[in-house]
Every structure is written in structure tokens, then in C-alpha cells.
Design a protein around this motif. Sequence first.
Motif, mmCIF file in Angstrom:
data_model
loop_
_atom_site.group_PDB
_atom_site.id
_atom_site.type_symbol
_atom_site.label_atom_id
_atom_site.label_comp_id
_atom_site.label_asym_id
_atom_site.label_seq_id
_atom_site.Cartn_x
_atom_site.Cartn_y
_atom_site.Cartn_z
ATOM 1 N N ARG A 148 0.553 4.096 14.686
ATOM 2 C CA ARG A 148 -0.738 4.938 14.642
ATOM 3 C C ARG A 148 -0.193 6.451 14.129
ATOM 4 N NH1 ARG A 148 -5.307 5.346 12.714
ATOM 5 N NH2 ARG A 148 -5.767 3.340 13.726
ATOM 6 N N LEU A 149 0.910 6.935 14.837
ATOM 7 C CA LEU A 149 1.270 8.060 14.342
ATOM 8 C C LEU A 149 1.911 8.025 12.978
ATOM 9 C CD1 LEU A 149 3.660 9.031 17.604
ATOM 10 C CD2 LEU A 149 1.475 10.164 16.560
ATOM 11 N N TRP A 150 2.679 7.151 12.384
ATOM 12 C CA TRP A 150 2.798 6.646 11.109
ATOM 13 C C TRP A 150 1.873 6.915 10.027
ATOM 14 C CZ3 TRP A 150 7.346 7.586 8.627
ATOM 15 C CH2 TRP A 150 8.605 7.709 9.321
ATOM 16 N N ARG A 151 0.758 6.021 10.388
ATOM 17 C CA ARG A 151 -0.659 6.024 9.685
ATOM 18 C C ARG A 151 -1.268 7.281 9.411
ATOM 19 N NH1 ARG A 151 -4.180 0.598 10.438
ATOM 20 N NH2 ARG A 151 -5.874 1.134 8.784
ATOM 21 N N ASP A 152 -1.593 7.916 10.742
ATOM 22 C CA ASP A 152 -1.948 9.215 10.779
ATOM 23 C C ASP A 152 -1.199 10.234 9.757
ATOM 24 O OD1 ASP A 152 -4.136 8.057 12.337
ATOM 25 O OD2 ASP A 152 -3.418 9.136 14.057
ATOM 26 N N ALA A 153 0.299 10.416 9.983
ATOM 27 C CA ALA A 153 0.954 11.362 9.157
ATOM 28 C C ALA A 153 0.792 11.007 7.604
ATOM 29 C CB ALA A 153 2.140 11.023 9.648
ATOM 30 N N ALA A 154 0.728 9.708 7.127
ATOM 31 C CA ALA A 154 0.424 9.501 5.814
ATOM 32 C C ALA A 154 -0.911 9.954 5.276
ATOM 33 C CB ALA A 154 0.962 8.063 5.416
ATOM 34 N N HIS A 155 -1.841 9.682 6.084
ATOM 35 C CA HIS A 155 -3.230 10.054 5.766
ATOM 36 C C HIS A 155 -3.228 11.644 5.717
ATOM 37 C CE1 HIS A 155 -7.811 9.503 6.649
ATOM 38 N NE2 HIS A 155 -7.577 10.634 5.999
ATOM 39 N N LYS A 186 4.655 -0.247 5.900
ATOM 40 C CA LYS A 186 3.254 -0.860 5.991
ATOM 41 C C LYS A 186 2.201 -0.033 6.848
ATOM 42 C CE LYS A 186 -0.044 -3.807 6.293
ATOM 43 N NZ LYS A 186 -1.041 -3.731 5.634
ATOM 44 N N ALA A 187 2.562 0.946 7.879
ATOM 45 C CA ALA A 187 1.904 1.712 8.704
ATOM 46 C C ALA A 187 1.521 3.157 7.674
ATOM 47 C CB ALA A 187 2.435 2.079 10.002
ATOM 48 N N LEU A 190 -6.184 4.147 -2.810
ATOM 49 C CA LEU A 190 -6.384 2.896 -3.294
ATOM 50 C C LEU A 190 -7.425 2.211 -2.459
ATOM 51 C CD1 LEU A 190 -2.780 1.483 -3.761
ATOM 52 C CD2 LEU A 190 -4.161 2.389 -5.527
ATOM 53 N N PRO A 191 -8.266 1.140 -3.358
ATOM 54 C CA PRO A 191 -9.280 0.416 -2.677
ATOM 55 C C PRO A 191 -8.765 -0.245 -1.513
ATOM 56 C CG PRO A 191 -9.578 0.469 -5.054
ATOM 57 C CD PRO A 191 -8.198 1.006 -4.762
ATOM 58 N N ASP A 192 -7.679 -0.913 -1.587
ATOM 59 C CA ASP A 192 -6.894 -1.706 -0.706
ATOM 60 C C ASP A 192 -5.449 -2.000 -0.790
ATOM 61 O OD1 ASP A 192 -6.779 -4.265 -1.809
ATOM 62 O OD2 ASP A 192 -8.795 -4.297 -1.643
ATOM 63 N N ASP A 193 -4.826 -2.614 0.035
ATOM 64 C CA ASP A 193 -3.238 -2.706 -0.142
ATOM 65 C C ASP A 193 -3.188 -4.067 -0.677
ATOM 66 O OD1 ASP A 193 -3.697 -3.839 2.429
ATOM 67 O OD2 ASP A 193 -2.241 -2.966 3.225
ATOM 68 N N GLY A 235 4.495 -2.947 -4.437
ATOM 69 C CA GLY A 235 5.303 -2.267 -3.423
ATOM 70 C C GLY A 235 5.008 -2.240 -2.118
ATOM 71 N N PRO A 236 5.444 -1.526 -1.151
ATOM 72 C CA PRO A 236 6.466 -0.404 -1.321
ATOM 73 C C PRO A 236 7.480 -0.939 -1.548
ATOM 74 C CG PRO A 236 5.768 -0.211 0.800
ATOM 75 C CD PRO A 236 4.795 -1.424 0.375
ATOM 76 N N ASP A 237 8.406 -0.357 -2.483
ATOM 77 C CA ASP A 237 9.891 -0.803 -2.652
ATOM 78 C C ASP A 237 10.675 0.106 -1.752
ATOM 79 O OD1 ASP A 237 9.051 -2.824 -4.253
ATOM 80 O OD2 ASP A 237 9.325 -1.527 -6.288
ATOM 81 N N LEU A 238 11.815 -0.114 -1.074
ATOM 82 C CA LEU A 238 12.484 0.767 -0.050
ATOM 83 C C LEU A 238 13.526 0.930 -0.624
ATOM 84 C CD1 LEU A 238 10.053 -0.308 1.774
ATOM 85 C CD2 LEU A 238 11.451 -0.128 3.711
ATOM 86 N N ARG A 239 14.131 2.324 -0.273
ATOM 87 C CA ARG A 239 15.294 2.941 -0.899
ATOM 88 C C ARG A 239 15.804 3.702 0.230
ATOM 89 N NH1 ARG A 239 14.239 -0.342 -3.961
ATOM 90 N NH2 ARG A 239 13.923 -0.388 -6.350
ATOM 91 N N PRO A 240 17.292 3.774 0.252
ATOM 92 C CA PRO A 240 17.802 4.709 1.117
ATOM 93 C C PRO A 240 17.938 6.264 0.632
ATOM 94 C CG PRO A 240 19.542 3.229 0.167
ATOM 95 C CD PRO A 240 18.170 2.536 -0.330
#
Length: 121
Positions: A30-37, A75-76, A87-90, A97-102
Amino acid sequence: MTYLLEFPAPAPWLNSNGRTDRRAQTRDRRLWRDAAHIWARSKKLPKLQRAHITATLSFPNHRKRDIGNYAPTMKAAVDGLIDYGLLPDDSDQHLVGPDLRPGTRQCTAYGWVELEIRELP
């Protein structure tokens, strides 16, 4: 067009190999989801129909990692971008993606996330 959304990691990273308590995972998700929002809203990202997202993840230490294990974290974060209305949905119809990179960014606490959002036709 390409947009860059950067923000500090708001919680511990969610890991495919993690063995943490489900309740703690739910809170962290939830913290990750809220932060991105919240960060998307503060950046005033536009509403798009299709996009490709590349996620660069920087950690506070230089331990060896399998970057693909952090897909649950992204994903979160993507769910938060969908909540925002990027976006309308994922689904595959709207998101590549998302394509992950270090990453190599110097950071403290949990780390840092850079999302490169490239609009697709």
C-alpha cells in the motif's frame, strides 16, 4: 514523449523471494502504491493511452541482487500510477513493462526509484 518520475522508496522492497509476514507485505504494498500515485499527481503526469515503463532501482548498499525479484514492488507502483489515471489499466493493451534495471544513484533509507514513462502510439 518521455516522462521521468523519481521518488524515494517509501518502504522495504517487495521481493519475489521474500518470506515476510503477509500483513507487513500488505502495508508495504500500500505504501508503494500510494507513493507512486502521490508523486505522479505532484508531477502532473498526463493521461496516456499506451506507454512503456522502464524502472531503474537504486538500493542503499551495493550487495549483489537479482533485479527481477523486485517485480512485486514495481507491480504495486504501477497500480498506483493506474489509480492516478496515467493509463486506463495495466493490461498488455495499455502497458509494456515495467522493465527493471539496476541503478547506481546514491541514496539512503530504503532506496530510490526512477520510472521512465515513454508514450507509445
